[in-house]
Design a protein around this motif. Structure first.
Motif, PDB file in Angstrom:
ATOM      1  N   VAL A 329     -46.003  -7.522-182.975  1.00  0.00           N
ATOM      2  CA  VAL A 329     -46.153  -6.598-184.102  1.00  0.00           C
ATOM      3  C   VAL A 329     -46.172  -5.174-183.567  1.00  0.00           C
ATOM      4  CG1 VAL A 329     -47.616  -5.849-186.014  1.00  0.00           C
ATOM      5  CG2 VAL A 329     -47.449  -8.284-185.465  1.00  0.00           C
ATOM      6  N   VAL A 330     -45.229  -4.371-184.026  1.00  0.00           N
ATOM      7  CA  VAL A 330     -45.153  -2.962-183.630  1.00  0.00           C
ATOM      8  C   VAL A 330     -45.418  -2.112-184.864  1.00  0.00           C
ATOM      9  CG1 VAL A 330     -43.735  -1.141-182.638  1.00  0.00           C
ATOM     10  CG2 VAL A 330     -43.455  -3.509-181.842  1.00  0.00           C
ATOM     11  N   ASP A 354     -49.984 -16.001-182.995  1.00  0.00           N
ATOM     12  CA  ASP A 354     -51.002 -15.537-183.947  1.00  0.00           C
ATOM     13  C   ASP A 354     -50.417 -14.649-185.041  1.00  0.00           C
ATOM     14  OD1 ASP A 354     -52.734 -16.845-182.309  1.00  0.00           O
ATOM     15  OD2 ASP A 354     -53.461 -15.055-181.289  1.00  0.00           O
ATOM     16  N   TYR A 355     -49.263 -14.071-184.809  1.00  0.00           N
ATOM     17  CA  TYR A 355     -48.673 -13.123-185.741  1.00  0.00           C
ATOM     18  C   TYR A 355     -47.224 -13.479-186.025  1.00  0.00           C
ATOM     19  CZ  TYR A 355     -52.575 -10.227-184.048  1.00  0.00           C
ATOM     20  OH  TYR A 355     -53.818  -9.749-183.675  1.00  0.00           O
ATOM     21  N   THR A 356     -46.767 -13.057-187.217  1.00  0.00           N
ATOM     22  CA  THR A 356     -45.351 -13.086-187.533  1.00  0.00           C
ATOM     23  C   THR A 356     -44.742 -11.772-187.062  1.00  0.00           C
ATOM     24  OG1 THR A 356     -45.706 -14.470-189.481  1.00  0.00           O
ATOM     25  CG2 THR A 356     -43.648 -13.211-189.390  1.00  0.00           C
ATOM     26  N   PRO A 357     -43.628 -11.797-186.379  1.00  0.00           N
ATOM     27  CA  PRO A 357     -43.052 -10.553-185.889  1.00  0.00           C
ATOM     28  C   PRO A 357     -42.822  -9.547-187.020  1.00  0.00           C
ATOM     29  CG  PRO A 357     -41.964 -12.411-184.869  1.00  0.00           C
ATOM     30  CD  PRO A 357     -42.853 -12.974-185.929  1.00  0.00           C
ATOM     31  N   ALA A 358     -43.169  -8.302-186.762  1.00  0.00           N
ATOM     32  CA  ALA A 358     -43.000  -7.254-187.768  1.00  0.00           C
ATOM     33  C   ALA A 358     -42.920  -5.905-187.081  1.00  0.00           C
ATOM     34  CB  ALA A 358     -44.155  -7.268-188.770  1.00  0.00           C
ATOM     35  N   LEU A 359     -42.040  -5.064-187.602  1.00  0.00           N
ATOM     36  CA  LEU A 359     -41.914  -3.674-187.176  1.00  0.00           C
ATOM     37  C   LEU A 359     -42.146  -2.810-188.405  1.00  0.00           C
ATOM     38  CD1 LEU A 359     -41.157  -1.211-185.510  1.00  0.00           C
ATOM     39  CD2 LEU A 359     -38.750  -1.867-185.705  1.00  0.00           C
ATOM     40  N   GLU A 360     -43.187  -1.970-188.363  1.00  0.00           N
ATOM     41  CA  GLU A 360     -43.558  -1.141-189.507  1.00  0.00           C
ATOM     42  C   GLU A 360     -43.710   0.307-189.057  1.00  0.00           C
ATOM     43  OE1 GLU A 360     -46.887  -0.958-193.125  1.00  0.00           O
ATOM     44  OE2 GLU A 360     -47.027  -2.465-191.548  1.00  0.00           O
ATOM     45  N   ASP A 376     -29.544  -2.970-180.373  1.00  0.00           N
ATOM     46  CA  ASP A 376     -30.107  -2.672-181.693  1.00  0.00           C
ATOM     47  C   ASP A 376     -31.166  -1.586-181.558  1.00  0.00           C
ATOM     48  OD1 ASP A 376     -28.672  -4.813-182.971  1.00  0.00           O
ATOM     49  OD2 ASP A 376     -30.105  -6.188-182.035  1.00  0.00           O
ATOM     50  N   ALA A 377     -31.104  -0.605-182.443  1.00  0.00           N
ATOM     51  CA  ALA A 377     -32.108   0.456-182.411  1.00  0.00           C
ATOM     52  C   ALA A 377     -33.463  -0.057-182.878  1.00  0.00           C
ATOM     53  CB  ALA A 377     -31.650   1.632-183.271  1.00  0.00           C
ATOM     54  N   LEU A 378     -33.506  -0.628-184.080  1.00  0.00           N
ATOM     55  CA  LEU A 378     -34.732  -1.214-184.628  1.00  0.00           C
ATOM     56  C   LEU A 378     -34.471  -2.701-184.859  1.00  0.00           C
ATOM     57  CD1 LEU A 378     -35.723   1.497-187.286  1.00  0.00           C
ATOM     58  CD2 LEU A 378     -36.277   1.433-184.835  1.00  0.00           C
ATOM     59  N   ASP A 379     -35.163  -3.531-184.099  1.00  0.00           N
ATOM     60  CA  ASP A 379     -34.875  -4.959-184.112  1.00  0.00           C
ATOM     61  C   ASP A 379     -36.164  -5.727-184.373  1.00  0.00           C
ATOM     62  OD1 ASP A 379     -33.997  -7.519-183.747  1.00  0.00           O
ATOM     63  OD2 ASP A 379     -33.389  -7.268-181.660  1.00  0.00           O
ATOM     64  N   SER A 380     -36.151  -6.601-185.391  1.00  0.00           N
ATOM     65  CA  SER A 380     -37.313  -7.432-185.679  1.00  0.00           C
ATOM     66  C   SER A 380     -36.874  -8.869-185.904  1.00  0.00           C
ATOM     67  CB  SER A 380     -38.067  -6.930-186.910  1.00  0.00           C
ATOM     68  OG  SER A 380     -39.123  -7.813-187.242  1.00  0.00           O
ATOM     69  N   ASN A 381     -37.551  -9.775-185.220  1.00  0.00           N
ATOM     70  CA  ASN A 381     -37.310 -11.199-185.467  1.00  0.00           C
ATOM     71  C   ASN A 381     -38.037 -11.673-186.718  1.00  0.00           C
ATOM     72  OD1 ASN A 381     -37.467 -11.885-181.905  1.00  0.00           O
ATOM     73  ND2 ASN A 381     -35.733 -11.252-183.162  1.00  0.00           N
ATOM     74  N   GLY A 382     -38.704 -10.740-187.377  1.00  0.00           N
ATOM     75  CA  GLY A 382     -39.390 -11.034-188.627  1.00  0.00           C
ATOM     76  C   GLY A 382     -39.068  -9.981-189.668  1.00  0.00           C
ATOM     77  N   TYR A 383     -40.032  -9.088-189.926  1.00  0.00           N
ATOM     78  CA  TYR A 383     -39.892  -8.097-190.991  1.00  0.00           C
ATOM     79  C   TYR A 383     -39.720  -6.696-190.412  1.00  0.00           C
ATOM     80  CZ  TYR A 383     -41.642 -11.895-193.895  1.00  0.00           C
ATOM     81  OH  TYR A 383     -41.790 -13.103-194.536  1.00  0.00           O
ATOM     82  N   LEU A 384     -39.002  -5.860-191.161  1.00  0.00           N
ATOM     83  CA  LEU A 384     -38.768  -4.468-190.789  1.00  0.00           C
ATOM     84  C   LEU A 384     -38.984  -3.589-192.015  1.00  0.00           C
ATOM     85  CD1 LEU A 384     -37.747  -2.090-189.078  1.00  0.00           C
ATOM     86  CD2 LEU A 384     -35.406  -2.862-189.528  1.00  0.00           C
ATOM     87  N   ASP A 400     -31.680  -4.570-187.247  1.00  0.00           N
ATOM     88  CA  ASP A 400     -31.472  -6.005-187.137  1.00  0.00           C
ATOM     89  C   ASP A 400     -32.809  -6.672-187.461  1.00  0.00           C
ATOM     90  OD1 ASP A 400     -30.597  -8.530-186.650  1.00  0.00           O
ATOM     91  OD2 ASP A 400     -30.393  -8.303-184.475  1.00  0.00           O
ATOM     92  N   TYR A 401     -32.840  -7.484-188.534  1.00  0.00           N
ATOM     93  CA  TYR A 401     -34.084  -8.145-188.935  1.00  0.00           C
ATOM     94  C   TYR A 401     -33.747  -9.519-189.509  1.00  0.00           C
ATOM     95  CZ  TYR A 401     -32.638  -6.192-193.462  1.00  0.00           C
ATOM     96  OH  TYR A 401     -31.918  -5.848-194.583  1.00  0.00           O
ATOM     97  N   ASP A 402     -34.734 -10.434-189.407  1.00  0.00           N
ATOM     98  CA  ASP A 402     -34.480 -11.822-189.777  1.00  0.00           C
ATOM     99  C   ASP A 402     -35.087 -12.236-191.112  1.00  0.00           C
ATOM    100  OD1 ASP A 402     -33.150 -12.060-187.402  1.00  0.00           O
ATOM    101  OD2 ASP A 402     -34.779 -13.078-186.342  1.00  0.00           O
ATOM    102  N   LEU A 403     -36.302 -11.776-191.429  1.00  0.00           N
ATOM    103  CA  LEU A 403     -37.012 -12.286-192.599  1.00  0.00           C
ATOM    104  C   LEU A 403     -36.999 -11.351-193.794  1.00  0.00           C
ATOM    105  CD1 LEU A 403     -40.130 -13.901-190.865  1.00  0.00           C
ATOM    106  CD2 LEU A 403     -37.955 -14.964-191.502  1.00  0.00           C
ATOM    107  N   GLY A 404     -36.758 -10.081-193.589  1.00  0.00           N
ATOM    108  CA  GLY A 404     -36.722  -9.142-194.700  1.00  0.00           C
ATOM    109  C   GLY A 404     -37.100  -7.751-194.261  1.00  0.00           C
ATOM    110  N   GLY A 405     -36.787  -6.781-195.114  1.00  0.00           N
ATOM    111  CA  GLY A 405     -37.117  -5.404-194.779  1.00  0.00           C
ATOM    112  C   GLY A 405     -36.678  -4.449-195.857  1.00  0.00           C
TER     113      GLY A 405
END
Length: 448
Positions: A329-330, A354-360, A376-384, A400-405
């Motif tokens: 988580v960033v 413990d966490y779902t990947p997320a960039l906020e 990729d400039a902003l890359d999340s395997n979860g949420y962005l 680049d994101y996998d779950l949503g953003g």
């Protein structure tokens, strides 16, 4: 007539008796009123005593409250140094003592080539090894080809090492080795230049895998008004198996591997830090929190890496690395971040469960410049999510994101043009962009 006169005399006597009786009653009433009035304006001795006792009780209570507050304040502040940080805002994970660069009642350890000398009651010298075995403040000055060992097993014992133009070199192990202590403070004196280095390969002498020029099994905090240069030719610069924090001072860290390495928290709340690392600049097996300071990192791998969470609340950060910021988580709330990367600029990847990947991104000024290729400039395997701040991206693949953003706020620029919606990067033909034009006029195929 005689009877008549006698009757009159009797009546007169009765009237006179009545007058006397009424007069006496009036006098008694006046006396009672005076007594009552006096009682209403001046307390009796007994009442005066009760009031005085009550005032003394209140004063005792107030004194007790003051003493309790003072005791609480003393318990809150960690002991050992004169406070110089009363105006410091203490971030989460830090204490006031972490910011305190004052020191008093210290004992001096003089370093001289391959030997050392001291009259300190809490330290002993054996050849080129100085062992500190009691809590307290110790000023180190001079040059030593050897080792400083801190071995204070008390659960609340704190040691402050005051570096005053100290140069400590070790060929095969840590120059400063914290074996036992509740917490160690490394403080540089104003205007001093201090050098700590390990010049060769690490040779283990006990069950601990010592692999840093400064190696601590417990919490270690760096502060001060001087400079500290740390070099590790074949290992890490500074290692803590607990928390590692920097609150002030100037640092130049050069290492073959990681510059700052910790098992738990790496916290930066001040200081001027320059890093050249053959691996990661900052690496924590748990969290990294950056609140303030100036940090310049040139790293072969990650600029800043945390397994769990990486939070930036302020400071000025400049990174040249394969990846700039990486954690599960960033979160960026504030600060100035300038990243030049050859892999991912900011990457939220699954490092812990413990966490779902997320960039906020909630604030700050972020500039990401990416090398060409599959980057990729902003890359999340979860949420962005971008909720605020100013983000400037120069890249072929900005998101680049996998779950949503979503972009919910702030200003986002890609190759000089403002965008208001996220779009996933899709690699393919020339320019790497499918289905239309990207900001900056690039077009192309699709990225699987």
């Amino acid at each position: 007539m005689k009877n008549k006169k006698g009757l009159m005399i009797i009546v007169l006597m009765l009237v006179l008796s009545l007058v006397i009786v009424l007069g006496a009653c009036g006098s008694k009433a006046n006396t009672t009123n005076e007594t009552n009035n006096a009682g209403s304006t001046a307390p009796t001795d007994e009442a005066t005593s009760e009031v005085a006792n009550e005032e003394e009780t209140n004063a005792d209570d107030a004194a007790t409250t003051t003493n309790a507050e003072e005791s609480a304040a003393e318990e809150t502040a960690e002991s050992g140094s004169e406070s110089s940080s009363s105006s410091v805002t203490v971030p989460d994970g830090f204490t006031e003592r972490d910011f305190d660069i004052g020191y008093s009642d210290y004992e001096t350890i003089t370093l001289s080539g391959g030997t050392a000398s001291t009259d300190a009651s809490g330290a002993s010298v054996s050849g080129s090894t100085v062992t500190i075995n009691a809590a307290g403040n110790y000023l180190l000055t001079g040059e030593l080809n050897g080792q400083i060992v801190v071995d204070v097993p008390g659960t609340e014992d704190k040691v402050q090492l005051i570096l005053d133009n100290a140069t400590i070199t070790n060929d095969t192990s840590a120059s400063i080795y914290v074996l036992n202590a509740d917490k160690v403070f490394v403080t540089t004196t104003e205007g001093s230049v201090n050098k700590i280095s390990t010049t060769g390969a690490f040779i283990q002498t006990d069950e601990n895998a010592v692999d840093g020029a400064i190696f601590s099994k417990d919490d270690i905090v760096f502060n001060g008004e001087g400079a500290l240069n740390v070099t590790s030719v074949q290992g890490h610069a500074i290692v803590s198996k607990d928390d590692l924090k920097i609150t002030s001072g100037t640092y130049e860290l050069t290492s073959a591997e990681k510059a700052l390495s910790a098992n738990d928290l790496i916290g930066i709340a001040g200081g001027d830090i320059t890093i050249v690392a053959g691996d990661d600049g900052l690496n924590s097996d748990l969290d990294v929190n950056i609140y303030d300071g100036t940090i310049n990192i040139n790293a072969t791998d990650d600029g800043v890496h945390a397994e769990a969470t990486l939070t930036v609340d302020g400071g000025e950060i400049t990174i040249v690395a394969a990846e700039g910021l990486e954690a599960t988580v960033v979160t960026v709330n504030d600060g100035s971040i300038d990243i030049a990367a050859s892999d991912d600029g900011i990457n939220a990847a699954q490092k812990v469960t413990d966490y779902t990947p997320a960039l906020e991104i909630n604030g700050g000024e972020i500039t990401v410049t990416m090398a060409a290729g599959d980057t990729d400039a902003l890359d999340s395997n979860g949420y962005l999510y971008i909720n605020g701040g100013v983000v400037n991206i120069s890249a072929q693949f900005p998101f680049d994101y996998d779950l949503g953003g979503a972009i919910n706020g702030g200003e986002v620029y890609v190759n000089g043009q403002q965008v208001t919606e996220l779009y996933n990067a899709m690699m393919g033909g020339p320019g790497g962009w499918g289905g239309g034009q990207m900001p900056g006029g690039q077009g192309g195929g699709g990225r699987p």
